[in-house]
Scaffold this motif. Structure first.
Motif, short mmCIF file in Angstrom:
data_model
loop_
_atom_site.label_atom_id
_atom_site.label_comp_id
_atom_site.label_asym_id
_atom_site.label_seq_id
_atom_site.Cartn_x
_atom_site.Cartn_y
_atom_site.Cartn_z
N LEU A 27 22.96 6.91 14.31
CA LEU A 27 23.75 7.92 13.61
C LEU A 27 23.74 9.24 14.37
CD1 LEU A 27 22.73 7.07 9.96
CD2 LEU A 27 24.98 6.71 11.02
N ALA A 28 22.60 9.60 14.94
CA ALA A 28 22.51 10.83 15.74
C ALA A 28 23.43 10.73 16.96
CB ALA A 28 21.07 11.10 16.16
N ARG A 29 23.47 9.55 17.59
CA ARG A 29 24.34 9.35 18.74
C ARG A 29 25.81 9.52 18.35
NH1 ARG A 29 27.74 6.14 20.50
NH2 ARG A 29 27.45 4.56 18.89
N ARG A 30 26.18 8.92 17.21
CA ARG A 30 27.57 9.02 16.75
C ARG A 30 27.92 10.45 16.35
NH1 ARG A 30 28.79 4.23 12.58
NH2 ARG A 30 30.86 5.15 12.73
N ALA A 36 30.23 17.03 20.10
CA ALA A 36 30.30 17.40 21.53
C ALA A 36 31.51 18.27 21.88
CB ALA A 36 30.26 16.14 22.40
N PRO A 37 32.71 18.00 21.35
CA PRO A 37 33.85 18.86 21.69
C PRO A 37 33.64 20.33 21.29
CG PRO A 37 34.63 16.82 20.70
CD PRO A 37 33.14 16.84 20.53
N LEU A 38 32.73 20.57 20.35
CA LEU A 38 32.45 21.93 19.93
C LEU A 38 31.28 22.54 20.69
CD1 LEU A 38 32.76 21.41 16.07
CD2 LEU A 38 34.47 22.35 17.63
N GLY A 39 30.71 21.76 21.61
CA GLY A 39 29.55 22.24 22.36
C GLY A 39 28.30 22.35 21.49
N LEU A 40 28.19 21.45 20.54
CA LEU A 40 27.10 21.49 19.57
C LEU A 40 26.45 20.12 19.49
CD1 LEU A 40 26.05 23.66 17.62
CD2 LEU A 40 27.66 22.81 15.92
N THR A 41 25.15 20.10 19.31
CA THR A 41 24.39 18.86 19.10
C THR A 41 24.08 18.72 17.62
OG1 THR A 41 22.24 19.93 19.33
CG2 THR A 41 23.30 19.11 21.38
N TRP A 114 31.65 21.71 10.29
CA TRP A 114 31.40 21.18 8.95
C TRP A 114 32.29 19.98 8.60
CZ3 TRP A 114 27.53 21.56 5.69
CH2 TRP A 114 27.70 21.12 4.38
N PRO A 115 33.61 20.04 8.78
CA PRO A 115 34.42 18.87 8.41
C PRO A 115 34.10 17.64 9.25
CG PRO A 115 35.83 20.72 9.11
CD PRO A 115 34.41 21.17 9.20
N ARG A 116 33.73 17.83 10.51
CA ARG A 116 33.36 16.69 11.36
C ARG A 116 32.09 16.01 10.85
NH1 ARG A 116 35.29 16.81 16.92
NH2 ARG A 116 36.91 18.38 17.11
N VAL A 117 31.13 16.82 10.45
CA VAL A 117 29.87 16.27 9.95
C VAL A 117 30.08 15.66 8.57
CG1 VAL A 117 27.50 16.84 9.29
CG2 VAL A 117 28.49 17.83 11.37
N LEU A 118 30.82 16.34 7.72
CA LEU A 118 31.10 15.82 6.39
C LEU A 118 31.84 14.49 6.46
CD1 LEU A 118 30.61 16.58 3.46
CD2 LEU A 118 32.80 17.77 3.47
#
Length: 152
Positions: A27-30, A36-41, A114-118
């Motif tokens: 899940l962390a990999r996904r 990644a496109p936001l430059g965030l881990t 937030w929407p990507r993670v949600l």
């Protein structure tokens, strides 16, 4: 020296904690791919969202909230500060840990993330509700909280 120990894949899959560890890594990999496109881990997201929820934390508190070692939080905070996503505030009193807070740029990036993670909730059959409910009782210090409702 030989051993009579043997194990099958079914035996391994029956270990709940090990299954959760493997799932967490996948899940962390996904999630990493989504951010990644936001430059965030995922850990960077965790730091930003915890600061947004708490308003202000010191580095040790932030590490506990994110679930990482305090030693590894230093380089992450430095990276986030360099990007002007978090700022260090002056701590009252000599020798006190400085307080970290989210900047406007950090809030903007968090709003984009937030929407990507949600959306990751859709990876689960019931929108993640049962997984979140089952895992929520576990604290970041490895203990089971009083909210475990019989899971302890």
């Amino acid at each position: 020296m030989s051993s009579d120990f043997s194990v099958t894949h079914d035996d391994v899959d029956a270990i709940a904690a090990w299954t959760v560890v493997r799932a967490a890594r996948e899940l962390a990999r996904r999630l990493d791919e989504e951010l990644a496109p936001l430059g965030l881990t995922p850990v960077g997201f965790g730091a930003l969202v915890q600061l947004a929820a708490a308003d202000e934390l010191n580095q040790a508190e932030l590490a506990r909230a994110v679930g990482v070692r305090a030693q590894s939080m230093g380089s992450l905070v430095e990276s986030l500060a360099t990007r002007r996503l978090v700022a260090r505030g002056a701590a009252p009193g000599r020798g006190r840990a400085s307080r970290l807070h989210l900047t406007d740029a950090g809030r903007e990036l968090l709003a984009a993330a937030w929407p990507r993670v949600l959306a990751s909730n859709t990876w689960f059959p019931d929108g993640g509700e049962s997984v979140a409910r089952a895992l929520r009782p576990f604290t970041t210090d490895g203990t089971v909280s009083a909210r475990a409702d019989g899971l302890a």
